[in-house]
Scaffold this motif. Structure first.
Motif, PDB file in Angstrom:
ATOM      1  N   LEU A 187      53.484 -19.452  -0.651  1.00  0.00           N
ATOM      2  CA  LEU A 187      54.169 -18.753   0.436  1.00  0.00           C
ATOM      3  C   LEU A 187      54.945 -19.707   1.327  1.00  0.00           C
ATOM      4  N   ASN A 188      54.413 -20.878   1.573  1.00  0.00           N
ATOM      5  CA  ASN A 188      55.136 -21.848   2.380  1.00  0.00           C
ATOM      6  C   ASN A 188      56.332 -22.431   1.632  1.00  0.00           C
ATOM      7  N   ALA A 189      56.269 -22.448   0.304  1.00  0.00           N
ATOM      8  CA  ALA A 189      57.418 -22.918  -0.469  1.00  0.00           C
ATOM      9  C   ALA A 189      58.503 -21.859  -0.581  1.00  0.00           C
ATOM     10  N   MET A 190      58.121 -20.580  -0.481  1.00  0.00           N
ATOM     11  CA  MET A 190      59.084 -19.502  -0.649  1.00  0.00           C
ATOM     12  C   MET A 190      59.698 -19.041   0.661  1.00  0.00           C
ATOM     13  N   SER A 191      59.012 -19.214   1.768  1.00  0.00           N
ATOM     14  CA  SER A 191      59.498 -18.686   3.045  1.00  0.00           C
ATOM     15  C   SER A 191      59.974 -19.811   3.945  1.00  0.00           C
ATOM     16  N   GLU A 192      60.851 -19.454   4.869  1.00  0.00           N
ATOM     17  CA  GLU A 192      61.345 -20.423   5.841  1.00  0.00           C
ATOM     18  C   GLU A 192      60.458 -20.501   7.074  1.00  0.00           C
ATOM     19  N   ALA A 193      59.854 -19.381   7.453  1.00  0.00           N
ATOM     20  CA  ALA A 193      59.016 -19.368   8.657  1.00  0.00           C
ATOM     21  C   ALA A 193      57.710 -20.120   8.427  1.00  0.00           C
ATOM     22  N   GLY A 194      57.088 -19.913   7.269  1.00  0.00           N
ATOM     23  CA  GLY A 194      55.825 -20.569   6.988  1.00  0.00           C
ATOM     24  C   GLY A 194      54.648 -19.778   7.538  1.00  0.00           C
ATOM     25  N   ILE A 195      53.484 -20.035   6.995  1.00  0.00           N
ATOM     26  CA  ILE A 195      52.256 -19.364   7.400  1.00  0.00           C
ATOM     27  C   ILE A 195      51.107 -20.343   7.235  1.00  0.00           C
ATOM     28  N   ASP A 196      50.094 -20.219   8.075  1.00  0.00           N
ATOM     29  CA  ASP A 196      48.954 -21.141   7.992  1.00  0.00           C
ATOM     30  C   ASP A 196      47.910 -20.592   7.034  1.00  0.00           C
ATOM     31  N   ALA A 197      47.032 -21.467   6.593  1.00  0.00           N
ATOM     32  CA  ALA A 197      46.020 -21.104   5.603  1.00  0.00           C
ATOM     33  C   ALA A 197      45.025 -20.085   6.145  1.00  0.00           C
ATOM     34  N   TYR A 198      44.782 -20.101   7.442  1.00  0.00           N
ATOM     35  CA  TYR A 198      43.836 -19.160   8.049  1.00  0.00           C
ATOM     36  C   TYR A 198      44.326 -17.723   7.884  1.00  0.00           C
ATOM     37  N   ARG A 199      45.604 -17.484   8.132  1.00  0.00           N
ATOM     38  CA  ARG A 199      46.153 -16.142   7.999  1.00  0.00           C
ATOM     39  C   ARG A 199      46.247 -15.708   6.537  1.00  0.00           C
ATOM     40  N   VAL A 200      46.515 -16.652   5.653  1.00  0.00           N
ATOM     41  CA  VAL A 200      46.559 -16.310   4.227  1.00  0.00           C
ATOM     42  C   VAL A 200      45.192 -15.822   3.753  1.00  0.00           C
ATOM     43  N   ALA A 201      44.152 -16.551   4.113  1.00  0.00           N
ATOM     44  CA  ALA A 201      42.795 -16.150   3.728  1.00  0.00           C
ATOM     45  C   ALA A 201      42.401 -14.833   4.375  1.00  0.00           C
ATOM     46  N   SER A 202      42.860 -14.604   5.613  1.00  0.00           N
ATOM     47  CA  SER A 202      42.537 -13.356   6.299  1.00  0.00           C
ATOM     48  C   SER A 202      43.188 -12.158   5.607  1.00  0.00           C
TER      49      SER A 202
ATOM     50  N   GLY B  62      34.472 -19.394  -5.554  1.00  0.00           N
ATOM     51  CA  GLY B  62      35.424 -20.300  -6.189  1.00  0.00           C
ATOM     52  C   GLY B  62      36.794 -19.676  -6.387  1.00  0.00           C
ATOM     53  N   VAL B  63      36.813 -18.426  -6.869  1.00  0.00           N
ATOM     54  CA  VAL B  63      38.098 -17.743  -7.077  1.00  0.00           C
ATOM     55  C   VAL B  63      38.801 -17.511  -5.743  1.00  0.00           C
ATOM     56  N   GLY B  64      38.044 -17.124  -4.725  1.00  0.00           N
ATOM     57  CA  GLY B  64      38.653 -16.897  -3.411  1.00  0.00           C
ATOM     58  C   GLY B  64      39.222 -18.161  -2.799  1.00  0.00           C
ATOM     59  N   LEU B  65      38.503 -19.273  -2.946  1.00  0.00           N
ATOM     60  CA  LEU B  65      38.974 -20.533  -2.374  1.00  0.00           C
ATOM     61  C   LEU B  65      40.224 -21.043  -3.085  1.00  0.00           C
ATOM     62  N   VAL B  66      40.185 -21.054  -4.414  1.00  0.00           N
ATOM     63  CA  VAL B  66      41.345 -21.535  -5.179  1.00  0.00           C
ATOM     64  C   VAL B  66      42.541 -20.608  -5.003  1.00  0.00           C
ATOM     65  N   GLY B  67      42.290 -19.292  -5.000  1.00  0.00           N
ATOM     66  CA  GLY B  67      43.392 -18.343  -4.831  1.00  0.00           C
ATOM     67  C   GLY B  67      44.032 -18.433  -3.462  1.00  0.00           C
ATOM     68  N   SER B  68      43.236 -18.593  -2.404  1.00  0.00           N
ATOM     69  CA  SER B  68      43.797 -18.713  -1.058  1.00  0.00           C
ATOM     70  C   SER B  68      44.618 -19.983  -0.915  1.00  0.00           C
ATOM     71  N   ALA B  69      44.124 -21.095  -1.464  1.00  0.00           N
ATOM     72  CA  ALA B  69      44.878 -22.346  -1.390  1.00  0.00           C
ATOM     73  C   ALA B  69      46.182 -22.262  -2.176  1.00  0.00           C
ATOM     74  N   SER B  70      46.142 -21.607  -3.347  1.00  0.00           N
ATOM     75  CA  SER B  70      47.361 -21.475  -4.152  1.00  0.00           C
ATOM     76  C   SER B  70      48.398 -20.605  -3.451  1.00  0.00           C
ATOM     77  N   MET B  71      47.957 -19.492  -2.883  1.00  0.00           N
ATOM     78  CA  MET B  71      48.886 -18.617  -2.171  1.00  0.00           C
ATOM     79  C   MET B  71      49.446 -19.289  -0.926  1.00  0.00           C
ATOM     80  N   TYR B  72      48.674 -20.130  -0.297  1.00  0.00           N
ATOM     81  CA  TYR B  72      49.169 -20.846   0.881  1.00  0.00           C
ATOM     82  C   TYR B  72      50.346 -21.744   0.514  1.00  0.00           C
ATOM     83  N   PHE B  73      50.213 -22.499  -0.565  1.00  0.00           N
ATOM     84  CA  PHE B  73      51.304 -23.384  -0.977  1.00  0.00           C
ATOM     85  C   PHE B  73      52.508 -22.586  -1.479  1.00  0.00           C
TER      86      PHE B  73
END
Length: 286
Positions: A188-203, A175-186
């Motif tokens: 990082l995409n809000a802070m950066s211009e290039a963007g990153i996909d959820a797969y790489r964030v979880a990796s 549960g912590v891993g799933l919620v944390g990965s989803a939160s970091m995905y949103f």
């Protein structure tokens, strides 16, 4: 003469099957061959074999296409003839023990099973060494071949060590891993211009959990609910946070925003540290 539906006369004229006025060189239609075995090629290179005596058998022969042929014979009533030119031959290797499925054995040209599943131990080793040595310069292309094999291994090892220490917390880790990965995905995409996909964030988050796995392994031998456990937990949080934020900054080219990236990452690994020190499942079960 007959009449059609509207009462009009209708003439039927059937053309002859053989024109008697044709030249001497004309050959009548022959639907069956009574001669020796001949082979014709079907649409996919299968040979339609006529056996002597009119008995037709269907077989897979050598389909000659532009001077090339594919060798093989799976005929039931006859065999194909080899065509002229270079041939592409293939064979089926004899089956070995069960562990040959993880190697290049089996059918010729078949990839190993681990490679088909996307498991590359050399890539896992390189990324793990990057996490264990966070002071070295991180390559910005390190996550071009992101995978989930390493993070799954580390998360499972983390949960297994906690289980051996008397803390069965598989559900909380998931549960912590799933919620944390989803939160970091949103974030990082809000802070950066290039963007990153959820797969790489979880990796990235999964690979950087490696120092926390070491702390959970020590929890099997010693109790972490004390000064030593608190010190090791804080050290592992800082280690994981520094490694993960460095990879995110290098991949997204956000060198001037590292502290903003490190703050939510540190909170995420702080939750994992609490799971390794305290028995959350025992507290909620009371």
């Amino acid at each position: 003469m007959s009449q059609n539906y509207y009462g009009q006369p209708q003439h039927h004229q059937q053309p002859p099957l053989h024109d008697p006025n044709a030249g001497a060189g004309a050959t009548p239609l022959a639907f069956y061959s009574a001669g020796p075995s001949t082979t014709t090629h079907g649409f996919y290179g299968t040979g339609l074999v006529n056996t002597p005596g009119g008995g037709g058998g269907v077989g897979v022969g050598n389909a000659g296409m532009d001077g090339a042929s594919v060798s093989g014979n799976m005929s039931t009533g006859g065999g194909g003839t080899a065509a002229d030119g270079a041939g592409y031959s293939g064979s089926i290797v004899a089956q070995g023990p069960w562990w040959t499925a993880f190697g290049p054995g089996g059918v010729e040209g078949e990839l190993p099973l681990l490679e088909e599943l996307g498991i590359n131990f050399s890539h896992i080793r390189v990324k793990s060494m990057t996490v264990l040595n966070p002071l070295q310069k991180v390559d910005e292309h390190i996550m071009d071949d992101a995978d989930m094999a390493g993070p799954i291994i580390f998360c499972f090892s983390f949960a297994t060590f906690l289980l051996l220490s008397g803390k069965p917390q598989f559900g909380f880790i998931y549960g912590v891993g799933l919620v944390g990965s989803a939160s970091m995905y949103f974030l990082l995409n809000a802070m950066s211009e290039a963007g990153i996909d959820a797969y790489r964030v979880a990796s990235v988050l999964g690979y950087c959990l490696l120092p926390m796995v070491g702390v959970s392994a020590l929890s099997v031998l010693v109790t972490l609910d004390g000064s030593l456990g608190y010190f090791l937990s804080i050290l592992s949080i800082l280690w994981c946070t520094y490694a993960a934020s460095g990879i995110f900054v290098a991949v997204l080219r956000m060198s001037d925003q590292r502290l903003l990236v490190a703050y939510p990452v540190g909170l995420l690994y702080g939750c994992f540290a609490l799971l390794s020190v305290f028995n959350v499942a025992g507290v909620t079960g009371r």
